[in-house]
Design an enzyme around this catalytic site. Structure first.
Site, PDB file in Angstrom:
ATOM      1  N   ASP A 246      44.350  38.840  31.087  1.00 32.22           N
ATOM      2  CA  ASP A 246      45.130  38.557  32.298  1.00 32.22           C
ATOM      3  C   ASP A 246      46.455  37.880  31.958  1.00 32.22           C
ATOM      4  O   ASP A 246      47.447  38.060  32.657  1.00 32.22           O
ATOM      5  CB  ASP A 246      44.311  37.701  33.273  1.00 32.22           C
TER       6      ASP A 246
ATOM      7  N   CYS B 239      47.803  43.114  44.284  1.00 31.97           N
ATOM      8  CA  CYS B 239      47.451  42.101  43.306  1.00 31.97           C
ATOM      9  C   CYS B 239      47.447  40.702  43.938  1.00 31.97           C
ATOM     10  O   CYS B 239      46.475  39.955  43.808  1.00 31.97           O
ATOM     11  CB  CYS B 239      48.451  42.238  42.172  1.00 31.97           C
TER      12      CYS B 239
ATOM     13  N   TYR C 224      43.664  39.194  45.507  1.00 29.64           N
ATOM     14  CA  TYR C 224      43.187  37.973  44.851  1.00 29.64           C
ATOM     15  C   TYR C 224      43.023  36.841  45.857  1.00 29.64           C
ATOM     16  O   TYR C 224      42.112  36.029  45.758  1.00 29.64           O
ATOM     17  CB  TYR C 224      44.163  37.539  43.750  1.00 29.64           C
TER      18      TYR C 224
ATOM     19  N   TYR D 164      43.067  30.274  43.627  1.00 27.64           N
ATOM     20  CA  TYR D 164      43.300  31.538  44.341  1.00 27.64           C
ATOM     21  C   TYR D 164      42.946  31.485  45.826  1.00 27.64           C
ATOM     22  O   TYR D 164      43.311  32.402  46.568  1.00 27.64           O
ATOM     23  CB  TYR D 164      42.596  32.696  43.627  1.00 27.64           C
TER      24      TYR D 164
ATOM     25  N   GLU E 272      43.094  47.474  40.373  1.00 23.61           N
ATOM     26  CA  GLU E 272      42.433  46.162  40.427  1.00 23.61           C
ATOM     27  C   GLU E 272      40.943  46.333  40.109  1.00 23.61           C
ATOM     28  O   GLU E 272      40.369  45.558  39.352  1.00 23.61           O
ATOM     29  CB  GLU E 272      42.607  45.505  41.803  1.00 23.61           C
TER      30      GLU E 272
HETATM   31  C1  LIG Z   1      44.754  41.804  37.257  1.00 21.94           C
HETATM   32  C2  LIG Z   1      45.235  40.720  38.178  1.00 21.94           C
HETATM   33  N1  LIG Z   1      45.485  41.029  39.466  1.00 21.94           N
HETATM   34  C3  LIG Z   1      45.919  40.068  40.299  1.00 21.94           C
HETATM   35  C4  LIG Z   1      46.143  38.772  39.867  1.00 21.94           C
HETATM   36  C5  LIG Z   1      46.597  37.699  40.810  1.00 21.94           C
HETATM   37  N2  LIG Z   1      47.997  37.467  40.864  1.00 21.94           N
HETATM   38  C6  LIG Z   1      48.877  37.882  39.950  1.00 21.94           C
HETATM   39  S1  LIG Z   1      50.482  37.488  40.418  1.00 21.94           S
HETATM   40  C7  LIG Z   1      49.979  36.810  41.846  1.00 21.94           C
HETATM   41  C8  LIG Z   1      50.915  36.283  42.867  1.00 21.94           C
HETATM   42  C9  LIG Z   1      51.819  35.237  42.521  1.00 21.94           C
HETATM   43  O1  LIG Z   1      51.597  34.510  41.377  1.00 21.94           O
HETATM   44  C10 LIG Z   1      48.611  36.852  41.933  1.00 21.94           C
HETATM   45  C11 LIG Z   1      47.859  36.290  43.054  1.00 21.94           C
HETATM   46  C12 LIG Z   1      45.872  38.482  38.521  1.00 21.94           C
HETATM   47  N3  LIG Z   1      46.048  37.248  38.015  1.00 21.94           N
HETATM   48  N4  LIG Z   1      45.420  39.474  37.703  1.00 21.94           N
END
Ligand SMILES: Cc1ncc(C[n+]2csc(CCO)c2C)c(N)n1
Length: 235
Positions: free
Chosen positions: A50, A141, A145, A172, A214
């Site tokens: 990640d 994304c 999350y 999150y 995802e």
């Molecule tokens: C595979 C993967 N998908 C989504 C996220 C979560 N995420 C990534 S950027 C962001 C928004 C602002 O920081 C968020 C919530 C992750 N970490 N890894």
């Protein structure tokens, strides 16, 4: 005169991907985080994959600032870029530290085929498409999350204090993350207001594709799907 409440474009997007997002939430990797039962080794693997994902993903916000047509939108993309590089990646860095993984090790993780395919898909759209297309790629994304974080918090908050992944769940599900996701949702609605169906369909496709990525990402983590042929360093 009575006004007709039309559906927001993001409501339509949400409705479309609900079955995929539900599978994401119920994925055994995600439930393992919620219950606190996920093997440490798998969480370490997640941190490394990640971390390199987030380095590439952050660039989308920089491209968003470049493509923005107002200072307000530029400012907000620069906030998102800052928050990801600091707040979100700090969560990973501090977990990594407690797991004995150095920052160099995090940074040098080799992205798996799925990881690379996911970030390359988004970066290709970001470079070649419109700002609306860029936002439709990066939104699942941030939004999914947040959904996962909120649901894990509400389902497992009683056992949270003893859960080794509590800081992940708290981050999150936090209002700070919620605010970032909400801003992107609002921007998506503004950019698509009164746009022709032809353009909306393209955005819907990107949104579905990245939502499927995802799911593939969780699967890849669970099965540690590495490159099939290992190569030696040619020194
Ligand atoms: C595979 C993967 N998908 C989504 C996220 C979560 N995420 C990534 S950027 C962001 C928004 C602002 O920081 C968020 C919530 C992750 N970490 N890894």
């Amino acid at each position: 005169m009575e006004s007709i409440q039309t559906e927001r474009f993001t409501d339509r997007l949400y409705r479309n991907v609900e079955p995929i997002w539900s599978k994401n939430f119920h994925h055994s990797f995600v439930q393992g985080i919620g219950r606190g039962t996920l093997e440490r080794e798998l969480f370490s693997y997640y941190l490394k994959q990640d971390y390199v994902y987030l380095i590439e993903y952050s660039k989308l916000f920089a491209i968003g600032a470049q493509k923005a047509t107002s200072i307000e939108v530029m400012k907000q993309f620069s906030v998102l870029l800052h928050e990801t590089l600091h707040f979100e990646m700090d969560v990973h860095r501090s977990y990594a530290k407690s797991f004995g993984i150095s920052e160099e090790e995090l940074e040098q993780s080799e992205p798996t085929p799925i990881n690379l395919a996911y970030t390359n898909y988004m970066l290709n759209v970001a470079h070649n498409g419109t700002l609306a297309e860029l936002v439709s790629c990066l939104l699942p994304c941030a939004w999914d999350y947040w959904e996962i974080g909120k649901k894990l918090y509400s389902n497992y908050h009683n056992e949270l204090e003893t859960n080794p992944y509590k800081n992940w769940i708290k981050a999150y599900s936090s209002d700070e993350f919620g605010a970032l996701a909400k801003w992107l949702i609002q921007l998506m609605d503004e950019l698509t207001f009164e746009k022709p169906e032809r353009e909306l369909t393209i955005l819907e496709n990107h949104f579905q594709t990245t939502s499927r990525f995802e799911f593939l990402f969780w699967e890849m983590l669970l099965n540690q799907e590495e490159w099939p042929l290992q190569v030696q360093n040619m020194v």
